[in-house]
Design an enzyme around this catalytic site. Structure first.
Site, PDB file in Angstrom:
ATOM      1  N   HIS A 113       0.822  -1.210   0.000  1.00 28.71           N
ATOM      2  CA  HIS A 113       0.000   0.000   0.000  1.00 28.71           C
ATOM      3  C   HIS A 113       0.860   1.266   0.000  1.00 28.71           C
ATOM      4  CE1 HIS A 113      -3.231  -2.851   1.744  1.00 28.71           C
ATOM      5  NE2 HIS A 113      -3.247  -2.862   0.427  1.00 28.71           N
ATOM      6  N   HIS A 129      -7.587  -8.318  -7.771  1.00 29.99           N
ATOM      7  CA  HIS A 129      -7.863  -9.129  -6.576  1.00 29.99           C
ATOM      8  C   HIS A 129      -8.035  -8.157  -5.409  1.00 29.99           C
ATOM      9  CE1 HIS A 129      -5.839 -11.852  -9.341  1.00 29.99           C
ATOM     10  NE2 HIS A 129      -6.315 -12.874  -8.648  1.00 29.99           N
ATOM     11  N   SER A 174      -6.465  -2.309  -0.530  1.00 29.55           N
ATOM     12  CA  SER A 174      -6.004  -1.554  -1.702  1.00 29.55           C
ATOM     13  C   SER A 174      -7.117  -0.728  -2.379  1.00 29.55           C
ATOM     14  CB  SER A 174      -5.331  -2.496  -2.703  1.00 29.55           C
ATOM     15  OG  SER A 174      -6.115  -3.649  -2.947  1.00 29.55           O
ATOM     16  N   GLU A 185     -13.390  -9.224  -7.313  1.00 30.59           N
ATOM     17  CA  GLU A 185     -13.207 -10.049  -6.113  1.00 30.59           C
ATOM     18  C   GLU A 185     -14.082 -11.285  -6.271  1.00 30.59           C
ATOM     19  OE1 GLU A 185     -11.216 -10.323  -3.422  1.00 30.59           O
ATOM     20  OE2 GLU A 185     -12.439 -12.078  -2.974  1.00 30.59           O
ATOM     21  N   ASP A 232     -13.371 -13.432 -12.044  1.00 27.34           N
ATOM     22  CA  ASP A 232     -11.936 -13.693 -12.045  1.00 27.34           C
ATOM     23  C   ASP A 232     -11.198 -12.457 -12.588  1.00 27.34           C
ATOM     24  OD1 ASP A 232      -9.373 -14.524 -12.533  1.00 27.34           O
ATOM     25  OD2 ASP A 232      -9.917 -16.239 -13.774  1.00 27.34           O
ATOM     26  N   GLY A 233     -10.394 -11.856 -11.758  1.00 28.79           N
ATOM     27  CA  GLY A 233      -9.708 -10.619 -12.148  1.00 28.79           C
ATOM     28  C   GLY A 233      -8.653 -10.834 -13.218  1.00 28.79           C
ATOM     29  N   ASP A 272      -2.773  -8.721  -7.287  1.00 27.02           N
ATOM     30  CA  ASP A 272      -2.422  -9.122  -5.919  1.00 27.02           C
ATOM     31  C   ASP A 272      -3.130 -10.423  -5.544  1.00 27.02           C
ATOM     32  OD1 ASP A 272      -1.630  -9.090  -3.254  1.00 27.02           O
ATOM     33  OD2 ASP A 272      -3.170  -7.645  -2.659  1.00 27.02           O
TER      34      ASP A 272
HETATM   35  N1  SAM Z   1      -5.551  -6.402  -2.885  1.00 24.30           N
HETATM   36  C1  SAM Z   1      -6.104  -6.553  -1.553  1.00 24.30           C
HETATM   37  C2  SAM Z   1      -5.487  -5.515  -0.636  1.00 24.30           C
HETATM   38  O1  SAM Z   1      -4.317  -5.160  -0.830  1.00 24.30           O
HETATM   39  O2  SAM Z   1      -6.186  -5.038   0.243  1.00 24.30           O
HETATM   40  C3  SAM Z   1      -5.851  -7.922  -0.992  1.00 24.30           C
HETATM   41  C4  SAM Z   1      -6.219  -9.039  -1.903  1.00 24.30           C
HETATM   42  S1  SAM Z   1      -5.972 -10.644  -1.282  1.00 24.30           S
HETATM   43  C5  SAM Z   1      -4.256 -10.832  -1.266  1.00 24.30           C
HETATM   44  C6  SAM Z   1      -6.455 -11.637  -2.635  1.00 24.30           C
HETATM   45  C7  SAM Z   1      -7.969 -11.643  -2.905  1.00 24.30           C
HETATM   46  O3  SAM Z   1      -8.190 -12.219  -4.182  1.00 24.30           O
HETATM   47  C8  SAM Z   1      -8.754 -12.492  -1.926  1.00 24.30           C
HETATM   48  O4  SAM Z   1      -9.776 -11.672  -1.368  1.00 24.30           O
HETATM   49  C9  SAM Z   1      -9.396 -13.608  -2.788  1.00 24.30           C
HETATM   50  O5  SAM Z   1     -10.716 -13.936  -2.392  1.00 24.30           O
HETATM   51  C10 SAM Z   1      -9.397 -12.974  -4.147  1.00 24.30           C
HETATM   52  N2  SAM Z   1      -9.317 -13.882  -5.305  1.00 24.30           N
HETATM   53  C11 SAM Z   1      -8.717 -15.093  -5.398  1.00 24.30           C
HETATM   54  N3  SAM Z   1      -8.686 -15.492  -6.678  1.00 24.30           N
HETATM   55  C12 SAM Z   1      -9.281 -14.513  -7.415  1.00 24.30           C
HETATM   56  C13 SAM Z   1      -9.507 -14.306  -8.806  1.00 24.30           C
HETATM   57  N4  SAM Z   1      -9.120 -15.220  -9.707  1.00 24.30           N
HETATM   58  N5  SAM Z   1     -10.095 -13.169  -9.205  1.00 24.30           N
HETATM   59  C14 SAM Z   1     -10.489 -12.222  -8.310  1.00 24.30           C
HETATM   60  N6  SAM Z   1     -10.290 -12.350  -6.976  1.00 24.30           N
HETATM   61  C15 SAM Z   1      -9.685 -13.475  -6.541  1.00 24.30           C
END
Ligand code: SAM
Length: 281
Positions: A19, A42, A100, A118, A144-145, A165
């Site tokens: 961050h 993500h 984030s 998400e 899916d991101g 992320d």
């Molecule tokens: N970026 C966030 C932050 O810095 O506050 C933290 C994200 S965390 C490391 C990863 C997130 O990705 C989790 O909430 C998980 O549920 C989600 N996730 C997992 N696979 C994903 C995908 N293919 N597409 C979108 N989200 C996904």
């Protein structure tokens, strides 16, 4: 598999590095009076209470943001990040930590836009609630991101930060990061991309920055913060890194000043150190 919940880790040393860099990248975009897009592949839930629920269980923030809370000798960009987190804690006590998406929300201007992905159903609902006040400025998708990113590239203002992320719960994530970036760069070569990754004693994690250096890019920055020696049993995360494609030219010099200070504040043992590399052709 969706067992990862970011709330368990909110505000830890990895969030601090991630961050901090996000804040520096968006501050740089804000220097011009031209809109930007922030795309978070993500996103997590967006906002976390540190006093209750998952984040209070292991209280990882105590070895992260909490260690910087009362520091008054920080380099300007690090102090700026800590003050941004303080703006979510108006009574001065560290009770809340933004994810984030909310870091971006705090820095966006009327013309800027956020696009958030998400997949976890519970975190998606929380995220929607946390950003609903942005109305048309935000689009939040339970999708899916990695796959969804391409639909937003290139973004109309041709200025954007893409944060990638993933949880790296599955080893395919390392390869998918690389594949996603390859495709994204063909659609939007001039965007700024920031990839977070964990420092583990695993080949895939160690190789990720090396693989990203081989992408067709002219300019990149790699920063990693190790807070402790790798564990004797070979498990666990001893630090984390960010790989930034098309970083602002100011980022390297600012991190040169910041990283020794972060090591000093966030070290868990004598294995703490940092890596900072930069190429601009
Ligand atoms: N970026 C966030 C932050 O810095 O506050 C933290 C994200 S965390 C490391 C990863 C997130 O990705 C989790 O909430 C998980 O549920 C989600 N996730 C997992 N696979 C994903 C995908 N293919 N597409 C979108 N989200 C996904």
């Amino acid at each position: 598999m969706l067992s990862y919940r970011h709330a368990f880790h909110a505000g830890n040393h990895a969030d601090v590095l991630k961050h901090l860099v996000e804040t520096m990248l968006l501050d740089y975009l804000n220097q011009k009076d031209k809109p930007w897009w922030y795309i978070d592949t993500h996103s997590g839930a967006g906002f976390y209470s540190l006093e209750e629920g998952f984040a209070s269980k292991k209280a990882e923030y105590r070895e992260g943001i909490a260690r910087l809370w009362h520091a008054n000798d920080l380099p300007a960009a690090l102090a700026r990040y800590v003050n941004l987190i303080k703006s979510f804690n108006p009574d001065g006590q560290l009770r809340f930590y933004p994810g984030s998406p909310m870091v971006a929300e705090r820095l966006m201007r009327d013309e800027d836009r956020v696009r958030l992905f998400e997949l976890h159903p519970a975190d998606f609902e929380l995220l929607e609630d946390n950003v609903c006040h942005l109305r048309k400025m935000a689009i939040v998708q339970k999708a899916d991101g990695f796959a969804g990113l391409k639909a937003f590239l290139p973004p109309p203002p041709r200025r954007a930060l893409v944060l990638i992320d993933p949880p790296y719960e599955v080893k395919e994530d390392y390869h998918t990061v690389e594949k996603t970036l390859k495709d994204a760069l063909t659609r939007f070569a001039t965007g700024t991309y920031a990839v977070w990754y964990p420092c583990l004693q695993r080949h895939d994690s160690q190789q990720l920055p090396e693989k990203l250096k081989q992408l067709p890019i002219d300019s990149w920055l790699h920063v990693a913060l190790h807070v402790q020696h790798p564990s004797a049993d070979g498990f666990g995360m001893h630090g984390s890194g960010m790989f930034v494609i098309n970083p602002p030219w100011t980022l390297h010099a600012a991190l040169q000043e910041i990283m020794p200070v972060l090591v000093e504040y966030l070290a868990i043992d004598s294995g703490a150190d940092f890596v900072l590399e930069h190429v601009s052709r």
